[in-house]
Design a protein around this motif. Structure first.
Motif, PDB file in Angstrom:
ATOM      1  N   PRO A 115       0.814  -1.219   0.000  1.00  0.00           N
ATOM      2  CA  PRO A 115       0.000   0.000   0.000  1.00  0.00           C
ATOM      3  C   PRO A 115       0.843   1.262   0.000  1.00  0.00           C
ATOM      4  O   PRO A 115       2.017   1.248   0.384  1.00  0.00           O
ATOM      5  CB  PRO A 115      -0.811  -0.122   1.300  1.00  0.00           C
ATOM      6  CG  PRO A 115      -0.014  -1.021   2.174  1.00  0.00           C
ATOM      7  CD  PRO A 115       0.697  -1.972   1.261  1.00  0.00           C
ATOM      8  N   ASP A 116       0.235   2.348  -0.432  1.00  0.00           N
ATOM      9  CA  ASP A 116       0.879   3.651  -0.369  1.00  0.00           C
ATOM     10  C   ASP A 116       1.122   3.978   1.104  1.00  0.00           C
ATOM     11  O   ASP A 116       0.180   3.972   1.906  1.00  0.00           O
ATOM     12  CB  ASP A 116      -0.022   4.707  -1.003  1.00  0.00           C
ATOM     13  CG  ASP A 116       0.657   6.060  -1.121  1.00  0.00           C
ATOM     14  OD1 ASP A 116       1.526   6.383  -0.279  1.00  0.00           O
ATOM     15  OD2 ASP A 116       0.305   6.813  -2.045  1.00  0.00           O
ATOM     16  N   PRO A 117       2.372   4.246   1.497  1.00  0.00           N
ATOM     17  CA  PRO A 117       2.659   4.532   2.908  1.00  0.00           C
ATOM     18  C   PRO A 117       1.843   5.695   3.468  1.00  0.00           C
ATOM     19  O   PRO A 117       1.661   5.791   4.682  1.00  0.00           O
ATOM     20  CB  PRO A 117       4.157   4.853   2.908  1.00  0.00           C
ATOM     21  CG  PRO A 117       4.696   4.155   1.698  1.00  0.00           C
ATOM     22  CD  PRO A 117       3.601   4.227   0.673  1.00  0.00           C
ATOM     23  N   LYS A 118       1.357   6.567   2.595  1.00  0.00           N
ATOM     24  CA  LYS A 118       0.547   7.699   3.064  1.00  0.00           C
ATOM     25  C   LYS A 118      -0.841   7.257   3.517  1.00  0.00           C
ATOM     26  O   LYS A 118      -1.524   7.990   4.230  1.00  0.00           O
ATOM     27  CB  LYS A 118       0.436   8.764   1.962  1.00  0.00           C
ATOM     28  CG  LYS A 118       1.753   9.433   1.605  1.00  0.00           C
ATOM     29  CD  LYS A 118       1.548  10.646   0.727  1.00  0.00           C
ATOM     30  CE  LYS A 118       1.060  10.270  -0.671  1.00  0.00           C
ATOM     31  NZ  LYS A 118       2.099   9.582  -1.452  1.00  0.00           N
ATOM     32  N   ASP A 119      -1.255   6.072   3.094  1.00  0.00           N
ATOM     33  CA  ASP A 119      -2.550   5.541   3.525  1.00  0.00           C
ATOM     34  C   ASP A 119      -2.321   4.768   4.823  1.00  0.00           C
ATOM     35  O   ASP A 119      -1.935   3.586   4.810  1.00  0.00           O
ATOM     36  CB  ASP A 119      -3.140   4.631   2.443  1.00  0.00           C
ATOM     37  CG  ASP A 119      -4.577   4.234   2.737  1.00  0.00           C
ATOM     38  OD1 ASP A 119      -4.906   4.051   3.919  1.00  0.00           O
ATOM     39  OD2 ASP A 119      -5.356   4.085   1.777  1.00  0.00           O
ATOM     40  N   ILE A 120      -2.541   5.412   5.930  1.00  0.00           N
ATOM     41  CA  ILE A 120      -2.181   4.854   7.235  1.00  0.00           C
ATOM     42  C   ILE A 120      -2.965   3.580   7.541  1.00  0.00           C
ATOM     43  O   ILE A 120      -2.409   2.601   8.048  1.00  0.00           O
ATOM     44  CB  ILE A 120      -2.393   5.906   8.342  1.00  0.00           C
ATOM     45  CG1 ILE A 120      -1.451   7.090   8.120  1.00  0.00           C
ATOM     46  CG2 ILE A 120      -2.155   5.297   9.727  1.00  0.00           C
ATOM     47  CD1 ILE A 120      -1.691   8.247   9.067  1.00  0.00           C
ATOM     48  N   GLN A 121      -4.261   3.580   7.246  1.00  0.00           N
ATOM     49  CA  GLN A 121      -5.070   2.413   7.586  1.00  0.00           C
ATOM     50  C   GLN A 121      -4.707   1.202   6.737  1.00  0.00           C
ATOM     51  O   GLN A 121      -4.582   0.086   7.264  1.00  0.00           O
ATOM     52  CB  GLN A 121      -6.555   2.759   7.448  1.00  0.00           C
ATOM     53  CG  GLN A 121      -7.034   3.742   8.512  1.00  0.00           C
ATOM     54  CD  GLN A 121      -8.540   3.953   8.487  1.00  0.00           C
ATOM     55  OE1 GLN A 121      -9.238   3.461   7.600  1.00  0.00           O
ATOM     56  NE2 GLN A 121      -9.045   4.689   9.454  1.00  0.00           N
ATOM     57  N   LYS A 122      -4.537   1.406   5.435  1.00  0.00           N
ATOM     58  CA  LYS A 122      -4.135   0.278   4.582  1.00  0.00           C
ATOM     59  C   LYS A 122      -2.767  -0.246   4.980  1.00  0.00           C
ATOM     60  O   LYS A 122      -2.527  -1.459   4.974  1.00  0.00           O
ATOM     61  CB  LYS A 122      -4.133   0.696   3.105  1.00  0.00           C
ATOM     62  CG  LYS A 122      -5.488   0.615   2.432  1.00  0.00           C
ATOM     63  CD  LYS A 122      -5.343   0.751   0.923  1.00  0.00           C
ATOM     64  CE  LYS A 122      -6.680   0.525   0.227  1.00  0.00           C
ATOM     65  NZ  LYS A 122      -6.551   0.600  -1.257  1.00  0.00           N
ATOM     66  N   LEU A 125      -3.129  -2.346   8.121  1.00  0.00           N
ATOM     67  CA  LEU A 125      -3.680  -3.668   7.809  1.00  0.00           C
ATOM     68  C   LEU A 125      -2.640  -4.543   7.111  1.00  0.00           C
ATOM     69  O   LEU A 125      -2.579  -5.760   7.338  1.00  0.00           O
ATOM     70  CB  LEU A 125      -4.928  -3.529   6.944  1.00  0.00           C
ATOM     71  CG  LEU A 125      -6.156  -2.960   7.660  1.00  0.00           C
ATOM     72  CD1 LEU A 125      -7.254  -2.650   6.649  1.00  0.00           C
ATOM     73  CD2 LEU A 125      -6.665  -3.927   8.722  1.00  0.00           C
ATOM     74  N   PHE A 126      -1.818  -3.928   6.272  1.00  0.00           N
ATOM     75  CA  PHE A 126      -0.732  -4.654   5.615  1.00  0.00           C
ATOM     76  C   PHE A 126       0.254  -5.182   6.655  1.00  0.00           C
ATOM     77  O   PHE A 126       0.668  -6.348   6.608  1.00  0.00           O
ATOM     78  CB  PHE A 126      -0.027  -3.733   4.620  1.00  0.00           C
ATOM     79  CG  PHE A 126       1.267  -4.278   4.087  1.00  0.00           C
ATOM     80  CD1 PHE A 126       1.279  -5.189   3.040  1.00  0.00           C
ATOM     81  CD2 PHE A 126       2.483  -3.886   4.637  1.00  0.00           C
ATOM     82  CE1 PHE A 126       2.476  -5.698   2.552  1.00  0.00           C
ATOM     83  CE2 PHE A 126       3.672  -4.388   4.160  1.00  0.00           C
ATOM     84  CZ  PHE A 126       3.666  -5.300   3.108  1.00  0.00           C
ATOM     85  N   GLU A 127       0.639  -4.346   7.599  1.00  0.00           N
ATOM     86  CA  GLU A 127       1.588  -4.770   8.633  1.00  0.00           C
ATOM     87  C   GLU A 127       0.972  -5.836   9.536  1.00  0.00           C
ATOM     88  O   GLU A 127       1.668  -6.742  10.005  1.00  0.00           O
ATOM     89  CB  GLU A 127       2.055  -3.565   9.450  1.00  0.00           C
ATOM     90  CG  GLU A 127       2.918  -2.585   8.668  1.00  0.00           C
ATOM     91  CD  GLU A 127       4.207  -3.198   8.136  1.00  0.00           C
ATOM     92  OE1 GLU A 127       4.631  -4.265   8.617  1.00  0.00           O
ATOM     93  OE2 GLU A 127       4.804  -2.600   7.219  1.00  0.00           O
ATOM     94  N   GLN A 128      -0.324  -5.727   9.784  1.00  0.00           N
ATOM     95  CA  GLN A 128      -1.008  -6.771  10.542  1.00  0.00           C
ATOM     96  C   GLN A 128      -0.902  -8.113   9.819  1.00  0.00           C
ATOM     97  O   GLN A 128      -0.567  -9.149  10.427  1.00  0.00           O
ATOM     98  CB  GLN A 128      -2.481  -6.394  10.722  1.00  0.00           C
ATOM     99  CG  GLN A 128      -3.335  -7.469  11.375  1.00  0.00           C
ATOM    100  CD  GLN A 128      -4.791  -7.048  11.481  1.00  0.00           C
ATOM    101  OE1 GLN A 128      -5.185  -6.483  12.489  1.00  0.00           O
ATOM    102  NE2 GLN A 128      -5.580  -7.310  10.444  1.00  0.00           N
TER     103      GLN A 128
END
Length: 241
Positions: A115-122, A125-128
C-alpha cells in the motif's frame, strides 16, 4: 525461518553444482543480483516478487555444499550466513521480507503489491497481515518442511511426534486464516500484496509432504485464496523452471 539446505544430488531436478548467474529477463544492462540458491525458500520469496513486478535480476548461486554461505566473503555482507542477500547497484540488503518490501517500494509495487505509505489504515492492515504470516504461518510450515523434507535430505530421521505437533498447530492457525479470508479476498484486504506471496515457498512444500490443508476444502476460504495466489504466473514461472 529459512532452512539452509545442502546442494542437491545429481538426481535432483534443481541440481546446481557451480556458481552461476541466471538472468531470466536476458537484459544486458546492470541488474539487481540475488546472492542465494534457487532451492532456498527465502531466495524464492524474493524472486516471486521480482517476477511479479517484472524487475530484471540475476541469481548468483551460493553453493551450500561448499559452505559458501559461511565464507568470509559472504558473511562480510550477511553476518548470519543465511541466504539471500541482494546487491542493487552497490546497495546491499538481506532478510527476504525486508528485500521484498524494498523491491516493492523502489520498483513500482506501491499500489500493486504494497500500500501507499501515506494511507495509514491500509498500511496498518498490511503490517497486521505481515505479522500474521511471520508469526502464525511460517513457524509451523517451515518446521514441517524441515522435519519431512530437509532432514531426510541431510540423512537425518524425521521426528514424527514433532511433525504431528507442528501439523496440529498449523491446522489451528489455518482455522483463524479461514475467518480472516472470509472477510477479505486477501490477507491485507481485497488486493493482493507481497504478504500473500510470502506464503508461496513453504505453502507449496506442504503439498509435497502430502499435507492438503491449503487445498482440501476443509478451510474453504483458505482454499479459494491459496488457489488464486499459487496460480500467479510469477510463481508458475519459478516452479516450472
Amino acid at each position: 525461518m529459512c532452512t539452509q539446505i545442502p546442494a542437491p544430488s545429481p538426481a535432483h531436478p534443481y541440481n546446481l553444482t557451480t556458481r552461476l548467474s541466471l538472468n531470466p529477463h536476458n537484459s544486458s544492462t546492470m541488474v539487481l543480483k540475488i546472492h542465494g540458491n534457487v532451492m532456498s525458500t527465502c531466495t524464492n520469496r524474493v524472486r516471486v516478487v521480482l517476477e511479479e513486478l517484472g524487475v530484471p535480476y540475476e541469481v548468483v548461486n551460493v553453493d551450500f555444499a561448499k559452505g559458501e554461505h559461511k565464507s568470509p566473503e559472504f558473511t562480510a555482507v550477511q553476518p548470519f550466513g543465511q541466504v539471500p542477500y541482494i546487491d542493487d547497484d552497490g546497495f546491499k540488503l538481506f532478510e527476504s521480507r525486508a528485500i521484498a518490501r524494498y523491491i516493492a517500494l523502489k520498483y513500482g509495487g506501491i499500489g500493486k503489491l504494497i500500500p501507499d505509505p501515506k494511507d495509514i489504515q491500509k498500511t496498518a492492515l498490511f503490517e497486521q497481515a505481515a505479522s500474521v504470516e511471520l508469526t502464525n504461518f511460517d513457524p509451523s510450515a517451515a518446521g514441517l518442511a524441515y522435519e519431512n523434507i530437509f532432514k531426510p535430505m541431510f540423512g537425518q530421521q524425521t521426528d514424527k511426534a514433532k511433525a504431528d505437533a507442528l501439523k496440529a498447530t498449523l491446522e489451528g492457525k489455518l482455522a483463524a486464516y479461514d475467518v480472516l479470508l472470509g472477510r477479505t479476498k486477501f490477507l491485507a484486504g481485497d488486493e493482493l500484496t507481497i504478504v500473500d506471496l510470502f506464503h508461496l515457498p513453504y505453502g507449496a512444500l506442504l503439498e509435497k509432504q502430502g499435507i492438503d490443508l491449503l487445498v482440501s476444502g476443509r478451510f474453504p476460504n483458505v482454499a479459494r485464496w491459496w488457489k488464486e495466489v499459487s496460480s500467479r504466473e510469477s510463481w508458475k514461472k519459478l516452479t516450472s523452471a
